[in-house]
Scaffold this motif. Structure first.
Motif, mmCIF file in Angstrom:
data_model
loop_
_atom_site.group_PDB
_atom_site.id
_atom_site.type_symbol
_atom_site.label_atom_id
_atom_site.label_comp_id
_atom_site.label_asym_id
_atom_site.label_seq_id
_atom_site.Cartn_x
_atom_site.Cartn_y
_atom_site.Cartn_z
ATOM 1 N N TYR A 144 0.833 -1.205 0.000
ATOM 2 C CA TYR A 144 0.000 0.000 0.000
ATOM 3 C C TYR A 144 0.866 1.253 0.000
ATOM 4 C CZ TYR A 144 -3.478 -3.451 1.275
ATOM 5 O OH TYR A 144 -4.278 -4.565 1.283
ATOM 6 N N PRO A 145 0.425 2.275 -0.715
ATOM 7 C CA PRO A 145 1.176 3.538 -0.713
ATOM 8 C C PRO A 145 1.056 4.233 0.635
ATOM 9 C CG PRO A 145 -0.920 3.814 -1.852
ATOM 10 C CD PRO A 145 -0.798 2.345 -1.540
ATOM 11 N N ALA A 146 1.947 5.173 0.858
ATOM 12 C CA ALA A 146 1.922 5.918 2.113
ATOM 13 C C ALA A 146 0.565 6.594 2.288
ATOM 14 C CB ALA A 146 3.043 6.954 2.133
ATOM 15 N N GLY A 147 0.058 6.549 3.496
ATOM 16 C CA GLY A 147 -1.238 7.145 3.777
ATOM 17 C C GLY A 147 -2.052 6.291 4.722
ATOM 18 N N ASP A 148 -3.356 6.521 4.739
ATOM 19 C CA ASP A 148 -4.229 5.839 5.683
ATOM 20 C C ASP A 148 -4.225 4.328 5.495
ATOM 21 O OD1 ASP A 148 -4.928 8.189 6.894
ATOM 22 O OD2 ASP A 148 -6.774 8.472 5.743
ATOM 23 N N ALA A 149 -4.299 3.888 4.237
ATOM 24 C CA ALA A 149 -4.351 2.446 3.972
ATOM 25 C C ALA A 149 -3.092 1.755 4.480
ATOM 26 C CB ALA A 149 -4.536 2.183 2.483
ATOM 27 N N LYS A 150 -1.946 2.343 4.268
ATOM 28 C CA LYS A 150 -0.683 1.743 4.731
ATOM 29 C C LYS A 150 -0.634 1.699 6.252
ATOM 30 C CE LYS A 150 4.301 1.965 3.963
ATOM 31 N NZ LYS A 150 4.350 0.768 3.106
ATOM 32 N N GLN A 151 -1.080 2.772 6.899
ATOM 33 C CA GLN A 151 -1.102 2.795 8.361
ATOM 34 C C GLN A 151 -2.037 1.716 8.900
ATOM 35 O OE1 GLN A 151 -2.111 6.755 9.606
ATOM 36 N NE2 GLN A 151 -0.171 7.642 8.947
ATOM 37 N N HIS A 152 -3.178 1.564 8.249
ATOM 38 C CA HIS A 152 -4.126 0.551 8.691
ATOM 39 C C HIS A 152 -3.540 -0.851 8.498
ATOM 40 C CE1 HIS A 152 -8.085 -0.649 10.020
ATOM 41 N NE2 HIS A 152 -8.235 -1.452 8.979
ATOM 42 N N ALA A 153 -2.860 -1.063 7.386
ATOM 43 C CA ALA A 153 -2.217 -2.357 7.130
ATOM 44 C C ALA A 153 -1.131 -2.640 8.156
ATOM 45 C CB ALA A 153 -1.636 -2.378 5.716
ATOM 46 N N GLU A 154 -0.385 -1.633 8.541
ATOM 47 C CA GLU A 154 0.661 -1.807 9.560
ATOM 48 C C GLU A 154 0.051 -2.194 10.899
ATOM 49 O OE1 GLU A 154 2.583 1.948 9.398
ATOM 50 O OE2 GLU A 154 3.980 1.365 7.789
ATOM 51 N N ALA A 155 -1.064 -1.544 11.253
ATOM 52 C CA ALA A 155 -1.729 -1.863 12.512
ATOM 53 C C ALA A 155 -2.294 -3.282 12.484
ATOM 54 C CB ALA A 155 -2.837 -0.851 12.807
ATOM 55 N N LEU A 156 -2.886 -3.678 11.360
ATOM 56 C CA LEU A 156 -3.418 -5.027 11.219
ATOM 57 C C LEU A 156 -2.301 -6.061 11.319
ATOM 58 C CD1 LEU A 156 -6.076 -4.711 8.376
ATOM 59 C CD2 LEU A 156 -6.500 -5.418 10.731
ATOM 60 N N SER A 157 -1.190 -5.773 10.647
ATOM 61 C CA SER A 157 -0.053 -6.696 10.667
ATOM 62 C C SER A 157 0.470 -6.893 12.081
ATOM 63 C CB SER A 157 1.060 -6.165 9.760
ATOM 64 O OG SER A 157 2.187 -7.021 9.781
ATOM 65 N N ALA A 158 0.569 -5.806 12.842
ATOM 66 C CA ALA A 158 1.041 -5.901 14.224
ATOM 67 C C ALA A 158 0.072 -6.711 15.084
ATOM 68 C CB ALA A 158 1.232 -4.503 14.817
ATOM 69 N N ARG A 159 -1.217 -6.516 14.860
ATOM 70 C CA ARG A 159 -2.215 -7.242 15.652
ATOM 71 C C ARG A 159 -2.213 -8.736 15.312
ATOM 72 N NH1 ARG A 159 -6.338 -6.329 19.045
ATOM 73 N NH2 ARG A 159 -8.311 -7.441 18.816
ATOM 74 N N ILE A 160 -2.053 -9.055 14.045
ATOM 75 C CA ILE A 160 -1.976 -10.454 13.641
ATOM 76 C C ILE A 160 -0.732 -11.106 14.240
ATOM 77 C CG2 ILE A 160 -1.646 -11.982 11.649
ATOM 78 C CD1 ILE A 160 -3.364 -9.962 10.034
ATOM 79 N N ASN A 161 0.379 -10.386 14.249
ATOM 80 C CA ASN A 161 1.602 -10.896 14.873
ATOM 81 C C ASN A 161 1.378 -11.216 16.345
ATOM 82 O OD1 ASN A 161 3.681 -11.120 12.936
ATOM 83 N ND2 ASN A 161 3.970 -8.910 12.908
ATOM 84 N N GLU A 162 0.748 -10.273 17.039
ATOM 85 C CA GLU A 162 0.499 -10.451 18.471
ATOM 86 C C GLU A 162 -0.430 -11.640 18.721
ATOM 87 O OE1 GLU A 162 -1.055 -7.805 22.315
ATOM 88 O OE2 GLU A 162 -1.330 -7.065 20.265
ATOM 89 N N ALA A 163 -1.456 -11.759 17.893
ATOM 90 C CA ALA A 163 -2.393 -12.874 18.042
ATOM 91 C C ALA A 163 -1.691 -14.206 17.807
ATOM 92 C CB ALA A 163 -3.555 -12.706 17.067
ATOM 93 N N TYR A 164 -0.850 -14.261 16.792
ATOM 94 C CA TYR A 164 -0.138 -15.505 16.488
ATOM 95 C C TYR A 164 0.788 -15.910 17.629
ATOM 96 C CZ TYR A 164 3.236 -18.697 14.432
ATOM 97 O OH TYR A 164 4.061 -19.768 14.212
ATOM 98 N N ARG A 165 1.570 -14.961 18.127
ATOM 99 C CA ARG A 165 2.499 -15.264 19.232
ATOM 100 C C ARG A 165 1.729 -15.750 20.463
ATOM 101 N NH1 ARG A 165 5.026 -10.417 17.582
ATOM 102 N NH2 ARG A 165 4.000 -9.320 19.299
ATOM 103 N N THR A 166 0.596 -15.147 20.723
ATOM 104 C CA THR A 166 -0.185 -15.519 21.901
ATOM 105 C C THR A 166 -0.772 -16.921 21.766
ATOM 106 O OG1 THR A 166 -0.744 -13.206 22.366
ATOM 107 C CG2 THR A 166 -2.168 -14.888 23.330
ATOM 108 N N LEU A 167 -1.395 -17.191 20.636
ATOM 109 C CA LEU A 167 -2.064 -18.479 20.467
ATOM 110 C C LEU A 167 -1.082 -19.622 20.248
ATOM 111 C CD1 LEU A 167 -5.137 -17.483 18.262
ATOM 112 C CD2 LEU A 167 -5.010 -17.738 20.751
ATOM 113 N N ALA A 168 0.108 -19.330 19.745
ATOM 114 C CA ALA A 168 1.082 -20.388 19.480
ATOM 115 C C ALA A 168 1.735 -20.906 20.748
ATOM 116 C CB ALA A 168 2.154 -19.885 18.508
ATOM 117 N N ASP A 169 1.689 -20.128 21.822
ATOM 118 C CA ASP A 169 2.328 -20.532 23.076
ATOM 119 C C ASP A 169 1.260 -20.943 24.088
ATOM 120 O OD1 ASP A 169 4.878 -20.428 24.883
ATOM 121 O OD2 ASP A 169 3.335 -19.372 26.023
#
Length: 288
Positions: A144-169
């Protein structure tokens, strides 16, 4: 530093409270077919609705980029739509974004029924990782280009990372379930009082510490420590198995007690891994 019950309790009491997961507010767009049923909709009305959606979306993007999610009235963490077939494109421009109501809804292919007792506590880590990689590839911020969509994608990516780490352990998964579904936070600052370790397990932990004090500085110390690691891994395996059974049966009090035991054995295991030849003590590191 020698291992004693009071100091152990204080050590496990000084923990930072885990942050509870709050679900994001979602903007609701009205399809063209639905708009046709709105009586006498004026241009002014449509402009007002459009302006409201734009403002709401901007608030979501700003909060998401900061890692802050606000609660939406009527949208609970525990109850979410299980429809994973649709791949909507919202105003954020994120195609196929997952349902982030809670960590379980993020992975509908691996855990379609949600948390226990609806589904087993045990999770296929291979399946979870496969779905995790698919999600990260789908919403990768670099797409995604710089802007709202990219920021939203970054936030989603971080949340998915956190969810994966939590559920995997298993420990983090158990703590998440207890906190988010049953209001029991075994990582809180007052955990040493509310969630004390049972005397029998405490004695076992003390025996491990005493063994390290006795053999740590001896030539055969490393072999003894390796044996302790194997024993501790076995204890962790027993705890995880018991924890799964309690969650699957819905016995939350028993799951709480077993989770506390598992936290201590995780800490002992971490200390054993950090042990070096000549040491006569281990440093207990509390799991998150």
């Amino acid at each position: 530093m020698a291992f004693r019950p009071p100091s152990l309790a204080r050590h496990f009491g000084r923990q930072t409270t885990s942050r509870s997961i709050i679900t994001p507010t979602r903007s609701i767009s009205t399809s063209a077919s639905h708009r046709s049923f709105i009586p006498r909709s004026t241009n002014s009305d449509r402009c007002l609705c459009s302006r409201f959606r734009t403002q709401a979306s901007a608030q979501i993007f700003t909060s998401a980029s900061r890692g802050v999610f606000t609660a939406s009235p009527g949208l609970g963490r525990r109850y979410a739509s299980t429809n994973s077939s649709a791949e909507p494109t919202g105003e954020s421009g994120i195609v196929g974004a997952p349902d982030i109501t809670n960590y379980y809804t993020i992975f509908p292919q691996t855990i379609p029924a949600g948390p226990p007792p609806a589904s087993p506590f045990s999770i296929s880590i291979a399946d979870l990782r496969r779905e995790f990689l698919q999600l990260q590839n789908r919403i990768h911020p670099d797409k995604y280009p710089a802007g709202d969509a990219k920021q939203h994608a970054e936030a989603l990516s971080a949340r998915i990372n956190e969810a994966y780490r939590t559920l995997a352990d298993p420990l983090q998964r158990a703590q998440y379930l207890l906190r988010e579904w049953h209001g029991i936070d075994v990582t809180a600052e007052d955990a040493a009082t509310k969630h004390a370790l049972d005397p029998e397990t405490l004695m076992e932990v003390m025996e491990v510490q005493e063994t390290i004090e006795e053999v740590g500085a001896t030539p055969e110390g490393e072999a003894e420590i390796n044996a302790l690691k194997i024993d501790n891994d076995a204890r962790i395996g027993v705890c995880v198995g018991a924890l799964a059974g309690f969650f699957d049966k819905g016995d939350i009090e028993a799951a709480r007690k077993e989770c506390i035991r598992l936290r201590f054995w995780y800490s002992v295991g971490e200390g054993l891994r950090e042990w070096e030849p000549g040491n006569t003590e281990i440093r207990l590191v509390h799991g998150n």
